[in-house]
Design an enzyme around this catalytic site. Structure first.
Site, PDB file in Angstrom:
ATOM      1  N   ASP A  39       0.800  -1.224   0.000  1.00  0.00           N
ATOM      2  CA  ASP A  39       0.000   0.000   0.000  1.00  0.00           C
ATOM      3  C   ASP A  39       0.835   1.277   0.000  1.00  0.00           C
ATOM      4  O   ASP A  39       0.421   2.299   0.563  1.00  0.00           O
ATOM      5  CB  ASP A  39      -0.976   0.013   1.204  1.00  0.00           C
ATOM      6  N   GLU A  40       1.987   1.226  -0.634  1.00  0.00           N
ATOM      7  CA  GLU A  40       2.866   2.396  -0.661  1.00  0.00           C
ATOM      8  C   GLU A  40       2.370   3.454  -1.653  1.00  0.00           C
ATOM      9  O   GLU A  40       2.807   4.609  -1.602  1.00  0.00           O
ATOM     10  CB  GLU A  40       4.297   1.975  -1.071  1.00  0.00           C
ATOM     11  N   GLY A  41       1.496   3.045  -2.583  1.00  0.00           N
ATOM     12  CA  GLY A  41       1.025   3.965  -3.624  1.00  0.00           C
ATOM     13  C   GLY A  41       1.502   3.525  -5.000  1.00  0.00           C
ATOM     14  O   GLY A  41       1.611   4.333  -5.925  1.00  0.00           O
ATOM     15  N   LYS A  42       1.756   2.225  -5.141  1.00  0.00           N
ATOM     16  CA  LYS A  42       2.280   1.680  -6.406  1.00  0.00           C
ATOM     17  C   LYS A  42       1.335   1.976  -7.571  1.00  0.00           C
ATOM     18  O   LYS A  42       1.770   2.362  -8.652  1.00  0.00           O
ATOM     19  CB  LYS A  42       2.478   0.154  -6.284  1.00  0.00           C
ATOM     20  N   LYS A  77      -0.803   4.370  -8.112  1.00  0.00           N
ATOM     21  CA  LYS A  77      -0.738   5.757  -8.592  1.00  0.00           C
ATOM     22  C   LYS A  77       0.486   5.959  -9.492  1.00  0.00           C
ATOM     23  O   LYS A  77       0.385   6.553 -10.567  1.00  0.00           O
ATOM     24  CB  LYS A  77      -0.678   6.736  -7.402  1.00  0.00           C
ATOM     25  N   GLY A  99      -4.593  -4.304  -3.783  1.00  0.00           N
ATOM     26  CA  GLY A  99      -5.582  -3.266  -4.078  1.00  0.00           C
ATOM     27  C   GLY A  99      -4.793  -2.044  -4.468  1.00  0.00           C
ATOM     28  O   GLY A  99      -4.161  -1.421  -3.617  1.00  0.00           O
ATOM     29  N   HIS A 100      -4.729  -1.751  -5.764  1.00  0.00           N
ATOM     30  CA  HIS A 100      -3.922  -0.638  -6.255  1.00  0.00           C
ATOM     31  C   HIS A 100      -4.850   0.489  -6.694  1.00  0.00           C
ATOM     32  O   HIS A 100      -5.685   0.303  -7.573  1.00  0.00           O
ATOM     33  CB  HIS A 100      -3.025  -1.095  -7.410  1.00  0.00           C
ATOM     34  N   GLN A 102       2.031  -6.078  -3.234  1.00  0.00           N
ATOM     35  CA  GLN A 102       2.508  -6.152  -1.847  1.00  0.00           C
ATOM     36  C   GLN A 102       3.795  -5.334  -1.688  1.00  0.00           C
ATOM     37  O   GLN A 102       3.967  -4.349  -2.382  1.00  0.00           O
ATOM     38  CB  GLN A 102       2.715  -7.608  -1.388  1.00  0.00           C
ATOM     39  N   THR A 105       3.176 -12.537   2.838  1.00  0.00           N
ATOM     40  CA  THR A 105       2.318 -13.162   1.835  1.00  0.00           C
ATOM     41  C   THR A 105       3.096 -14.361   1.276  1.00  0.00           C
ATOM     42  O   THR A 105       4.200 -14.645   1.733  1.00  0.00           O
ATOM     43  CB  THR A 105       1.890 -12.143   0.750  1.00  0.00           C
TER      44      THR A 105
HETATM   45  P1  GDP Z   1      -0.784   0.342  -3.551  1.00  0.00           P
HETATM   46  O1  GDP Z   1      -1.357  -0.948  -3.068  1.00  0.00           O
HETATM   47  O2  GDP Z   1       0.696   0.437  -3.320  1.00  0.00           O
HETATM   48  O3  GDP Z   1      -1.147   0.672  -4.968  1.00  0.00           O
HETATM   49  O4  GDP Z   1      -1.414   1.474  -2.627  1.00  0.00           O
HETATM   50  P2  GDP Z   1      -2.982   1.612  -2.222  1.00  0.00           P
HETATM   51  O5  GDP Z   1      -3.724   2.111  -3.400  1.00  0.00           O
HETATM   52  O6  GDP Z   1      -3.458   0.388  -1.553  1.00  0.00           O
HETATM   53  O7  GDP Z   1      -2.875   2.697  -1.072  1.00  0.00           O
HETATM   54  C1  GDP Z   1      -2.354   3.971  -1.281  1.00  0.00           C
HETATM   55  C2  GDP Z   1      -3.425   5.014  -0.929  1.00  0.00           C
HETATM   56  O8  GDP Z   1      -2.832   6.287  -0.816  1.00  0.00           O
HETATM   57  C3  GDP Z   1      -4.498   5.143  -1.986  1.00  0.00           C
HETATM   58  O9  GDP Z   1      -5.718   5.460  -1.373  1.00  0.00           O
HETATM   59  C4  GDP Z   1      -4.001   6.289  -2.844  1.00  0.00           C
HETATM   60  O10 GDP Z   1      -5.043   6.974  -3.506  1.00  0.00           O
HETATM   61  C5  GDP Z   1      -3.367   7.178  -1.810  1.00  0.00           C
HETATM   62  N1  GDP Z   1      -2.217   7.978  -2.261  1.00  0.00           N
HETATM   63  C6  GDP Z   1      -1.267   7.639  -3.174  1.00  0.00           C
HETATM   64  N2  GDP Z   1      -0.321   8.617  -3.240  1.00  0.00           N
HETATM   65  C7  GDP Z   1      -0.686   9.564  -2.365  1.00  0.00           C
HETATM   66  C8  GDP Z   1      -0.083  10.807  -1.955  1.00  0.00           C
HETATM   67  O11 GDP Z   1       0.973  11.219  -2.395  1.00  0.00           O
HETATM   68  N3  GDP Z   1      -0.753  11.515  -0.985  1.00  0.00           N
HETATM   69  C9  GDP Z   1      -1.913  11.083  -0.430  1.00  0.00           C
HETATM   70  N4  GDP Z   1      -2.481  11.830   0.508  1.00  0.00           N
HETATM   71  N5  GDP Z   1      -2.495   9.917  -0.793  1.00  0.00           N
HETATM   72  C10 GDP Z   1      -1.884   9.168  -1.734  1.00  0.00           C
HETATM   73  P1  IMO Z   2      -0.882  -4.203  -2.225  1.00  0.00           P
HETATM   74  O1  IMO Z   2      -0.422  -4.776  -3.538  1.00  0.00           O
HETATM   75  C1  IMO Z   2      -0.903  -4.546   2.121  1.00  0.00           C
HETATM   76  C2  IMO Z   2      -0.937  -8.600   3.797  1.00  0.00           C
HETATM   77  C3  IMO Z   2      -2.198  -9.051   4.519  1.00  0.00           C
HETATM   78  C4  IMO Z   2      -1.603 -10.031   5.513  1.00  0.00           C
HETATM   79  C5  IMO Z   2      -0.480 -10.690   4.718  1.00  0.00           C
HETATM   80  C6  IMO Z   2      -0.865 -12.023   4.071  1.00  0.00           C
HETATM   81  O2  IMO Z   2      -2.185  -3.501  -2.299  1.00  0.00           O
HETATM   82  O3  IMO Z   2       0.209  -3.382  -1.619  1.00  0.00           O
HETATM   83  P2  IMO Z   2      -2.408 -12.767   2.053  1.00  0.00           P
HETATM   84  O4  IMO Z   2      -3.848 -12.466   1.757  1.00  0.00           O
HETATM   85  O5  IMO Z   2      -1.466 -12.358   0.989  1.00  0.00           O
HETATM   86  O6  IMO Z   2      -2.207 -14.183   2.484  1.00  0.00           O
HETATM   87  O7  IMO Z   2      -2.081 -11.882   3.362  1.00  0.00           O
HETATM   88  O8  IMO Z   2      -0.121  -9.759   3.706  1.00  0.00           O
HETATM   89  N1  IMO Z   2      -1.155  -8.112   2.417  1.00  0.00           N
HETATM   90  C7  IMO Z   2      -1.101  -6.823   2.066  1.00  0.00           C
HETATM   91  N2  IMO Z   2      -0.937  -5.713   2.800  1.00  0.00           N
HETATM   92  N3  IMO Z   2      -1.011  -4.446   0.785  1.00  0.00           N
HETATM   93  C8  IMO Z   2      -1.163  -5.544   0.022  1.00  0.00           C
HETATM   94  O9  IMO Z   2      -1.154  -5.520  -1.325  1.00  0.00           O
HETATM   95  C9  IMO Z   2      -1.251  -6.814   0.669  1.00  0.00           C
HETATM   96  N4  IMO Z   2      -1.423  -8.087   0.230  1.00  0.00           N
HETATM   97  C10 IMO Z   2      -1.343  -8.875   1.318  1.00  0.00           C
HETATM   98  O10 IMO Z   2      -2.838  -7.979   5.154  1.00  0.00           O
HETATM   99  O11 IMO Z   2      -1.031  -9.341   6.587  1.00  0.00           O
HETATM  100 MG    MG Z   3      -2.899  -1.628  -1.823  1.00  0.00          MG
END
Ligand code: GDP
Ligand code: IMO
Ligand code: MG
Length: 431
Positions: free
Chosen positions: A14-17, A19, A41-42, A231, A246
């Protein structure tokens, strides 16, 4: 032959990949996922609309670009076909620009039941899985008992499906549970299975190919390819905070096995890093904050899972873990995300070392569950809204100092700074 660039998360996901992939897509011809599945979830945001992608690469909203789901990815047909439908409803054309590997493994409904049963049986030591069947499906892949997309086209699919399903049911019973105890997406197993079989049939109408040949051919033709990780490095099966990880290879090495690319064809490696840390699910998290600062990071950053809605745990940037990730991944560029989340913070900390048994170290211990105390360095906050800033030079001095500190400690350039979820609010720096 061109090289393939890689983009992946350096923390716990969930680093923001999503985006950044969406932002960079115009510079590439092909975007390819190499690991994970619908546990991801991207999120992409543009023109005021938010899109969350699960298995489909984050280049899909650009119609002239090809998106590839590689052999290292897991596909759950029901979730996948729903994703296709959602994109079509929004006016995108995923059937036209998406290619799927014949060798990608399938997640069966009974994998999802197994995931739930395994988690339940672990009690307090549960992983906090997304319950999408990831662990059990990769287990079958490694045990050489899995089913792949290509098997959907064979005459004996039903037989193989039933055999595998029965083995899962036996396993669930051996743990002392009944299948009826578990629901999938609030549906009974039978109900869900019916939908799944229908989706699996529909999936066969999409383009299923030998993606390893396709990708290597395209590189040879000079096409530009970006591999999109799911991840993050600290969730990697080998190098993450095991066993709270994971089940896939989330690091750069996963690109080779998950797409069929030779190591010498890896080009730049973009490491996506949040300006702080988050983690969703169980497991050790050295810099986790349990106070009002942690709550503020969560609130300002809307730190709730894009798929499960679960609250993400929040803490300061963890430099030993980040340096470890940069080493394992061979990162060439850092892209710093969500720095705007700390706009109103008077001061900001970075964990520079861990103290273990009275000794200070930057070395990650065998288990992150070991008792360790983070050692922090404090930086002055900028206390100013940065979301509308477009040039790096215009960012507040305190923020530039914070970014320089990250560059010094990692020895890597920060070539992108993201200041909001929107595609437009991205500052690129040529370094
Ligand atoms: P991913 O799994 O690495 O693609 O990241 P996620 O989409 O799960 O989570 C990142 C969240 O941060 C999302 O809700 C994005 O819309 C949001 N986001 C991404 N970049 C930024 C940023 O620079 N600032 C803020 N405030 N939110 C951001
Ligand atoms: P993105 O790609 C954050 C975490 C789960 C759990 C562990 C194992 O959006 O960054 P799993 O369902 O893979 O067996 O779960 O890994 N996890 C994530 N956490 N972002 C994800 O994906 C994740 N995918 C799995 O919360 O701790
Ligand atoms: Mg995510």
């Amino acid at each position: 032959m061109n090289n393939i660039d890689v983009l992946l998360g350096l923390q716990w996901g969930d680093e923001g990949k999503g985006k950044v992939v969406d932002y960079l897509t115009p510079q590439y011809d092909i975007i390819a996922r190499f690991n994970g599945g619908p546990n991801a979830g991207h999120t992409l945001e543009f023109n005021g609309v938010k899109h969350v992608l699960r298995t489909i690469p984050s280049g899909i909203c650009h119609e002239d670009k090809t998106n590839v789901i590689g052999n290292g990815v897991l596909i759950e047909p029901n979730i996948f076909m729903q994703e296709i439908k959602d994109l079509e409803t929004k006016g995108f054309t995923p059937r036209k620009n998406l290619l799927i590997s014949r060798k990608a493994n399938l997640i069966l409904p009974s994998h999802r039941l197994t995931d739930a049963a395994n988690e339940k049986s672990k009690g307090d030591r549960k992983i906090g899985s997304t319950l999408k069947g990831i662990g059990p499906a990769y287990t079958d892949k490694i045990a050489r008992t899995g089913l792949r997309i290509g098997d959907l086209f064979a005459g004996d699919f039903e037989e193989k499906y039933n055999k595998l399903k029965e083995s899962h049911i036996r396993h669930i019973k051996s743990l002392g549970y009944n299948v009826d105890e578990f629901k999938i997406e609030e549906k009974s197993f039978e109900e869900y299975e019916k939908l799944w079989l229908e989706s699996a049939k529909n999936l066969k109408t999409l383009s299923v190919i030998d993606t390893e040949y396709y990708i290597n051919d395209q590189l040879r033709k000079g096409k530009k390819i970006l591999a999109e990780g799911a991840q993050g490095t600290m969730l990697d099966i080998d190098f993450g905070s095991y066993p709270f990880v994971t089940s896939s290879t989330t690091v750069t090495a996963g690109v080779c096995s998950g797409l069929g690319i030779a190591p010498q064809n890896i080009g730049r490696v973009y490491g996506i890093v949040k300006a702080y840390c988050t983690r969703v699910g169980q497991g050790p998290f050295p810099t986790e904050l349990f106070d009002s600062i942690g709550d503020k990071l969560c609130e300002n950053g809307h730190e709730f899972g894009s798929v499960t809605g679960r609250r993400r745990r929040c803490g300061w940037l963890d430099m030993p873990a980040l340096k470890y990730a940069c080493m394992i991944d061979g990162v060439t560029d850092l892209m710093l995300m969500k720095i705007d989340v700390m706009d109103d913070f008077p001061s900001i900390k970075i964990c520079t070392q861990y103290e273990i048994n009275g000794e200070k170290t930057e070395h990650l211990p065998f288990s992150l569950e070991e008792k360790l105390t983070p050692v922090f360095k404090e930086y002055e906050g900028w206390q100013q809204n940065v979301t509308n800033i477009k040039r790096f030079e215009d960012l507040p001095e305190q923020m530039q100092k914070y970014i320089s500190a990250i560059e010094e400690m990692t020895g890597l350039p920060v070539t992108m700074v993201s200041v909001s979820p929107d595609r437009e609010d991205t500052i690129v720096r040529n370094k």
